[in-house]
Motif scaffolding. Sequence first.
Motif: not given
Length: 653
Positions: A582-586
Amino acid sequence: MMFNVLFLRFFGYSPATLESMDEKSIDSLVLSYWLSLGSALLMALSGASIPFLRPAIDTSSILTSIGIFLVVFIFAISMQRLFVTMGGYALHNDPEEINSWRHKPLRIVLMLVMAVVFSQPILLFLNEHFSFGGTSIQKNIDLYMDKKVALFEFNQYQATQDQIDNLIRDKVLLSERLERLTGKRFGKALAGQANPVVAPITTQTIDVEVKRKALLIGSKSYTNGFTPLDNTLTDVRAMAELLTSMGYAVLTSEDESSDLIQLKINRYIKSLRPGDYSIIYYAGHGFQSDGHNYITAKDANGEEIAKGINRAIKVTPIVEQVASRKPALNVLLLDACQSWISTLKGGTGGLAGQYQGESGGSYFFSMAAAPGKGSIDGIKSSGKHSPYTYALLKYLNAPEDIQTVFSKVIKEVKGLTGGEQIPDVRNNLEGPFYLVEPGVIFKNKSKTTQTPVVELQSEPGKNIPCSQYVDTGNEAMNSPLAACLKLEIDLAKNKIAYLQDNIDQDTASKGTWYRSEITGSGLIAEKLHQMWHKKLTLLLNLTITMLIILLMVSGDLLRYFWPAAYLAISSYERLKNDGLRRYLKAVHYDVDKQVENALEKYKSFDSSKIRRYQWWNADTDFYDVFPVVKNLSDENLSSQSAYNKFIRKLGEA
């Protein structure tokens, strides 16, 4: 709950991820890591106990122990933190692999290795304080130390004895040079010749591999006014022939100086090996003083002996040195005890009946006559031999126990002398000993062992004393050379006397130092060897070791085999992986937005006309290694080579 999160954070867990887990999973993890904390403490305590295995505890030992405790504890905790922070997953999007993940057994193997190492100090402590199936380790270590120190003292004694041998050899060679110079060795007729042709001084070597050895010494032609003995050399030669036929390696000394005799005694003793049969035979003048027996060489001087027993050879050290070589049998035969010495100060006729060193191994000592009594050199009925040696030659090669042989020798001597001379025998033998092996030696009576004769030479590479003077052949002009040789002889004599007087004391002091050194080291390796080499305690030690290892890896075993624990770890790793995704996507969308905001500043920018790199895959909800990019012909660039080709075209445009 808060305390559990803080506790797991100590082992490298992320508080944010833990807050997403249920309380039951966290409790199972906490239980396993409490066991890991106990294991780390147990390993640290085990390591910290090592300095206390030494007998002397001081401030440095305590500080070292504290240091080891901290290092081992930090290392064990760091290993657990490393396992956690490394994570269970690579950042990937394979749902099947994510759901079936369990941490690899390599973690347990690494901890098992640590546990095996740190289990030994604890086991050693238990063995030292409790006797498992027999004597305690400390008793065995004491015996081990005694053997080590005895070997060290033996080597030190031999090193000093080698120094004495070298000095004696140098003294003999210097004396020969002086005698050549003054003409004493070969007569005044040759004294004026610069290089007279004279046979060199020789000595013998002995085969150390032969298990039966003998040293035969005979003194006949005394040069300082004492009565010559007619039969001693005949006795020695006959004994040499007999013992050689019995399979003995024989070293002989016939009418030699005290220096050469001592040199041969030392060489003979060094040739002995554990389990050998040793026979030392002496024929010549002897006496006792202060309870010690002495034998003499041809250069014995009565007045010097009366003052300080100079040039007389003490029997006690010979007996003790032979015993130190651990022979199977130590035989000493003295055909001496002549009464001429009784007129000298401090001396008495005959030999003493007591021997220092009698307790060293199996020994058999015999004298030609009773203590304090003189023996007879020869009578008509014994021919060219003394009565004692005549009896030895008659019975010594009999394939019978040595006790039986000497009972016949005593009876024979008593009969030959009409009861005037009765041999004395002392021994500590508990079983039968045979000077010959029945059925072996006598199958081949011609078996002989020769002892090669070699020239006595100076030590290779050593400077020759008095080489600054030249032998001119003129007695008057040679006086500086003669004075130098006399000085060197006296110097060697003083060195020999000093080493001989202090050899026991120096050896003992060096042995004391060596004992303190090996005691201070703690002897941990030897203690471990003593702990594991006994079959009786092997199973018990193995069981205790396994229990200690299980305690030290209990937390790791719990996380691997207990479903609640390993499912909790799997849940933590999935949540951590989802959070990273999720952090990478954000970050991806944030960067994409920033790029678009930056391009909107340019008036020619039209987002609908520009193809964008689709790094994030909406279908898998994960990033693509090769982003989906469309060129003007709307062809997908799904490979690295196609992507590189497209970039080159953009650069050319």
